[in-house]
Design an enzyme around this catalytic site. Structure first.
Site, PDB file in Angstrom:
ATOM      1  N   CYS B   2       0.857  -1.171   0.000  1.00 15.58           N
ATOM      2  CA  CYS B   2       0.000   0.000   0.000  1.00 15.58           C
ATOM      3  C   CYS B   2       0.897   1.226   0.000  1.00 15.58           C
ATOM      4  O   CYS B   2       2.102   1.124   0.176  1.00 15.58           O
ATOM      5  CB  CYS B   2      -0.850   0.041   1.268  1.00 15.58           C
ATOM      6  N   ARG B  27       1.527   2.130  -6.026  1.00 16.25           N
ATOM      7  CA  ARG B  27       1.756   1.146  -4.965  1.00 16.25           C
ATOM      8  C   ARG B  27       0.494   0.373  -4.616  1.00 16.25           C
ATOM      9  O   ARG B  27       0.548  -0.579  -3.831  1.00 16.25           O
ATOM     10  CB  ARG B  27       2.266   1.847  -3.706  1.00 16.25           C
ATOM     11  N   ASN B  98       0.800   0.212   6.130  1.00 16.70           N
ATOM     12  CA  ASN B  98       1.320  -0.571   5.013  1.00 16.70           C
ATOM     13  C   ASN B  98       2.068  -1.743   5.615  1.00 16.70           C
ATOM     14  O   ASN B  98       2.911  -1.553   6.486  1.00 16.70           O
ATOM     15  CB  ASN B  98       2.271   0.289   4.168  1.00 16.70           C
ATOM     16  N   GLU B 484       1.195  -9.374 -18.142  1.00 17.15           N
ATOM     17  CA  GLU B 484       0.956  -8.370 -17.106  1.00 17.15           C
ATOM     18  C   GLU B 484      -0.014  -7.293 -17.568  1.00 17.15           C
ATOM     19  O   GLU B 484      -0.877  -6.860 -16.823  1.00 17.15           O
ATOM     20  CB  GLU B 484       2.271  -7.637 -16.756  1.00 17.15           C
ATOM     21  N   LYS B 595       3.417  -2.008  -7.993  1.00 17.62           N
ATOM     22  CA  LYS B 595       4.777  -1.768  -8.478  1.00 17.62           C
ATOM     23  C   LYS B 595       5.827  -2.473  -7.628  1.00 17.62           C
ATOM     24  O   LYS B 595       6.578  -3.294  -8.106  1.00 17.62           O
ATOM     25  CB  LYS B 595       5.047  -0.271  -8.500  1.00 17.62           C
TER      26      LYS B 595
END
Lengths: 399, 600
Positions: B2, B27, B98, B484, B595
């Site tokens: 996150c 993220r 996170n 992807e 990412k």
């Protein structure tokens, strides 16, 4: 005149066919002068004049421009792009920016180096007067190659593009304008295409002139253009002489260099270029990013594009080596007077060695006669003497 | 995985936090939220991308203290309720988090008298803090006491109603402080606040940070400590899209520039030497028995490429391990094993875990990363930076090229020091590296033909990528890129493996993309190409010798020795991009992916 924030529109969609093979893969505004594209000089001038909103009209090979300028944060300004899909003249190019413009605009060419003062003065004049259009004019020794401007009582009465015969005046259109957006876009709307099918900004000026006045602003500062390949050498020389590139000059000669090369103070090496032992980099020379100059090379008044490689012992004078081109060991470009034919017209540049197109590969010991144009991705076998025009992708073997 | 942000300062917190969230969105982007602090807390949160959150936010507020979160789900699906920030029952404490709280089930049981409204692990944290506050602890002590009960990896930022401070603790997940004129920032990474400042402080694991109107205070083991403020050298501009439709395409086009930076000042082609600022003594390298490369995803495929080069050029036994599978086997001599971790972000949890395992076993460790100041750089003996510049697109492109180029430099350095690589051969490899930016530009100049090819084949049933040696690594990476971002079935195989199984999948509707360049044994792969052509599969080949053979599409690759397969990869990147773009996919934010993956 207007309180609204001004937008600078820079026309950078053109191809620059006369500059082939160097414009095969990049638009003319991206030709490097002292390691910086022509267009960046224009952007720098606009930014230095305090304008922080720019629109670049792009078309031919626009990725090259967008990759370089991005959103403009590197210049602390906002850069937007307008796309001209087909190159139908400068007025058509400007029209592509219409949807992203709200308020007055400055218009400049993306391939002519100018000083910030002309941008400031045109902008100031536009703000002070109530005229819908302001343009910079300048004196020229060769007015009939440009748009010739006639003045009466400091007002423009006539603009004639490249007049035949005696020029009505020595004053020309310097290609820097300020417009009220409605006025210029209305004028463009009324245009019909010229004989070549293109819509020219200069025709829109004639329309504006008929409707009212265009205020002239006199400018006699720097005004450098690259019309022909060899102009790149002259313009580079002028820029290096004014030494304004000194701010980020860096010399990188690779790890543990045993013998320092000799580099003239009027030469420019980019930070990521490398130079071998005992090389001599003479005046007026620029070596681009990641280019490699081998040992014992002598280069004078030449422009080496990024990623090019010059083999050991080569001697290059007055020449342009395109991106990623390879020049073999001991290749020689002696330079001299020459005749170069471009699009059926013969030119006689003095002191012009030649051009190696992007990705061209020239073998060891090759001699390149003055004025030779070696095409993009062309190959020349070792030991050959070449001259004239070598087409893109052509291979020249021995004999 | 996150992204979190916090801000306390002079400006309106709402706009600062939402702008930061937009920058952090790579993220995680399945839900987002903000909490604004004053005497009371106001929380806005919603499933979906940051744009969806923006719809429910007010135009402006008077708050100057706020926290925000963009989520990539690990516990509980992306719903409004599961979005962060999470609060206690009274709405007095709001937390963004996170990482993963491993003991959250026990903690939830312990807090069974309190009402939970989400399925997340995070929600225990505000309840714990509220319980400590109820017990009479000061805000700072309450946060500290709550964190002491947490197990797992986390970075949390806390705001409490009526307390004009932000509290943060980091344990195993990234958290960086930014110091600006207009206030103090917290972020999962610097992109959260790069528009405001480049002055940063990196927190160490276990640090408790308190941000108030006077700035930052950091407590380590209960003691107030002085922390360093460092200057970043990344420009915010480098992380913006500049006229491109997608970061991915922009980053593909940035490869020549990135590669020039990667090799700049590091190679001496005239003498076949490499300068990398790392401490690998010749005696150590001479005694070296094995190099282990550990990485995930695209970095793993860059490592596969490099392993082949280590074996063939540096004459050292090299293994490549997916980081999540890594173990240090007991039959290896740790003193004679060099473990190289390859990670773009330097925060990849699996890779961090692997490198810690290697370090514990006593092996020498080296990181190859793009991110200055990242966690991995503090865990290893030495770091080599790939210098590719910020990469935002979730699908890695320019960092793959720069990783391979950097690893190739390392190969030459190791090979030369071990005496396995002649200076002549080294010069030829370095020449190829120097030629990379120019060669990649030539591929970019041919994007039109790649687009045409993508238009022809986009609607195929599946795509197979084949190649040998270095071409195998590129085939694996090419297939990963396509799957992807286009969600098509794509697989990469060593060309010789086709006939041992995958050939059964090949039909006239499954294009085969073949690497037929130097470094990929094209003469051995051509018979495999004939095998698939015999099944009517169209073949798209990247070839160094264009006269080679009858293929449906031929992409020429300039002469570049062992770097030719890497140049080929640019064609595969462009192909994947255009196939995905023709299908209207969310290219920069593909579904379910993030990412940098900071969970194991």
């Amino acid at each position: 005149m207007s309180e609204q924030e001004v937008t600078a529109v820079i026309l950078a969609a053109g191809e620059g066919r006369r500059l082939a093979p160097l414009t095969n893969r990049r638009p003319k505004p991206m030709l490097p002068v002292a390691n910086k594209p022509l267009l960046e000089y224009v952007v720098d001038a606009v930014v230095a004049a305090g304008i922080d909103r720019l629109v670049l009209v792009v078309g031919y090979q626009r990725d090259r421009i967008q990759t370089h300028f991005g959103d403009g944060d590197e210049w602390n300004v906002e850069i937007q792009y307008a796309v001209q899909k087909k190159q139908l003249g400068t007025a058509h190019a400007l029209e592509q920016a219409k949807s992203v413009i709200d308020g007055p605009l400055l218009v400049l060419n993306g391939d002519r180096i100018i000083d910030p003062t002309v941008v400031e003065e045109v902008h100031a004049e536009f703000t002070e007067t109530a005229d819908p259009a302001v343009m910079a004019i300048r004196r020229s020794s060769d007015p009939s190659s440009y748009g010739v401007v006639t003045l009466e009582d400091r007002a423009i009465t006539d603009i004639v593009e490249k007049p035949v015969g005696d020029s009505p005046s020595q004053l020309i259109n310097a290609g820097v304008y300020a417009f009220e957006s409605e006025a210029i876009f209305d004028a463009i709307d009324t245009l019909s295409p010229g004989p070549d099918g293109e819509y020219q900004l200069t025709d829109a000026l004639t329309v504006l002139l008929a409707d009212g006045s265009i205020t002239p602003v006199r400018y006699d500062g720097r005004w450098l253009d690259v019309s022909h390949l060899w102009d790149l050498l002259t313009v580079t020389g002028r820029i290096l002489d004014s030494s304004e590139t000194a701010d980020d000059t860096g010399v990188s000669t690779g790890p543990e260099q045993p013998t320092t090369p000799i580099i003239n103070e009027n030469a420019y090496l980019s930070e990521t270029a490398t130079v071998g032992a005992n090389a001599v980099i003479g005046r007026g020379t620029v070596v681009g990013e990641n280019a490699h100059i081998g040992p014992n090379v002598t280069i004078e008044r030449s422009v080496i594009f990024p990623d090019a490689r010059i083999g050991a012992g080569a001697v290059l004078r007055d020449c342009i080596v395109g991106a990623n081109a390879r020049v073999g060991d001991n290749a020689t470009v002696p330079s001299g007077d020459s005749t170069v034919v471009i699009d059926g017209t013969a030119y006689h540049p003095t002191g012009f060695g030649g051009v190696f197109g992007d990705n061209a590969s020239v073998g060891g010991g090759v001699t390149v006669e003055p004025g030779t144009l070696i095409g993009d991705t062309a190959t020349v076998a070792p030991g050959v003497t070449v001259g004239g025009l070598i087409a893109d992708f052509e291979t020249v073997r021995r004999g | 995985m996150c992204g979190i942000i916090g801000y306390l300062g002079d400006d309106e917190a709402l706009s600062v936090v939402t702008a930061g969230l937009a920058n952090l969105e790579y993220r995680g982007y399945d839900s987002a939220g903000v909490a604004l602090g004053d005497t009371e807390l106001t929380v806005y949160k919603r499933a979906g991308e940051v744009d969806a959150l923006t719809e429910i936010l007010p135009e402006s507020t008077s708050h100057t203290r706020g926290i925000g979160h963009t989520r990539w789900s690990t516990h509980g699906p992306p719903t409004d309720a599961n979005a962060h920030p999470h609060t206690d029952e009274a709405g007095r404490v709001a937390v963004v988090h996170n990482g993963i709280i491993e003991n959250y089930e026990q903690l939830r049981e312990r807090l069974s008298d309190r009402t939970f409204t989400s399925e997340t692990d995070t929600e225990v944290i505000p309840h714990l803090i509220a319980a400590e506050l109820d017990a009479g602890k000061s805000p700072k002590e309450a946060v500290k006491a709550a964190a002491a009960q947490l197990e797992g990896s986390y970075a949390i930022v806390v705001t409490i109603a009526g307390v004009d401070s932000l509290f943060a603790i980091r344990e195993g997940s990234p958290l960086i402080i930014g110091h600006a004129e207009n206030g103090t920032f917290l972020g999962s990474d610097v992109t959260a606040f790069l528009d405001h400042t480049q002055q940063v402080t990196y927190l160490a694991d276990g640090d408790l940070a308190v941000i108030d109107r006077d700035g930052l205070s950091v407590y380590r083991n209960g003691e107030l400590v002085d922390v360093a403020v460092e200057e970043l050298d990344w420009e915010a501009d480098a992380a913006e899209k500049g006229g491109y439709d997608h970061y991915m395409r922009k980053e593909i086009h940035e490869q020549p520039r990135a590669l020039r930076q990667t090799i700049s000042g590091r190679l001496d082609t005239d003498r076949g030497r490499v300068a990398l600022d790392i401490d690998l003594p010749t005696e150590y390298l001479e005694s070296l028995e094995e190099i282990q490369l550990v990485a995930c995803g695209t970095s793993y495929y860059a490592s596969v490429y490099a392993a082949d080069l280590f074996e063939s050029l540096a004459d050292v036994r090299t293994t490549v391990e997916v980081a999540s599978e890594y173990e240090f086997s007991t039959n290896r001599d740790p003193w004679r094993t060099l473990v190289v971790a390859v990670t773009q972000s330097g925060e990849t949890a699996d890779t961090l875990s692997a490198i810690r395992t290697a370090a514990r076993a006593g092996a020498r460790t080296l990181a190859v990363t793009n991110t200055l100041g990242s966690t991995i750089t503090r865990e290893v003996d030495d770091t080599v930076f790939i210098r590719a510049g910020p990469e935002i697109g979730v699908a890695a492109t320019k960092t793959f090229a720069s990783q391979v180029a950097t690893l190739a430099l390392l190969v030459v350095l190791v090979g030369r020091k071990r005496g396995a690589l002649s200076s002549e051969r080294a010069t030829s490899v370095l020449d190829s590296l120097r030629g990379l930016p120019g060669a990649v530009q030539q591929i970019l100049d041919r994007e039109d033909t790649v687009l045409e090819t993508a238009e022809t084949y986009a609607d195929s049933d599946a795509f197979f990528f084949i190649g040998r040696r270095l071409g195998r690594a590129v085939s694996l990476e090419g297939a990963l890129k396509l799957k992807e971002i286009s969600y098509d079935h794509a697989e990469g195989f060593p060309a010789g493996e086709l006939k041992h199984g995958p050939l059964a999948l090949v039909t006239e509707n499954t294009p085969v993309l073949a690497v037929l360049t130097d470094g990929a044994r094209p003469e051995a792969t051509l018979p495999n190409v004939r095998e698939v052509q015999a099944r009517d599969a169209p073949v798209i080949g990247a070839v160094s010798d264009t006269e080679a053979s009858a293929l449906d599409v031929t992409f020429p690759v300039p002469d570049l020795g062992v770097m030719e397969p890497l140049v080929t990869n640019v064609y595969w990147q462009l192909f994947a991009y255009h196939v995905a773009n023709l299908k209207g996919r969310s290219i920069d934010k593909p579904r379910n992916l993030a990412k940098s993956v900071t969970v194991e």
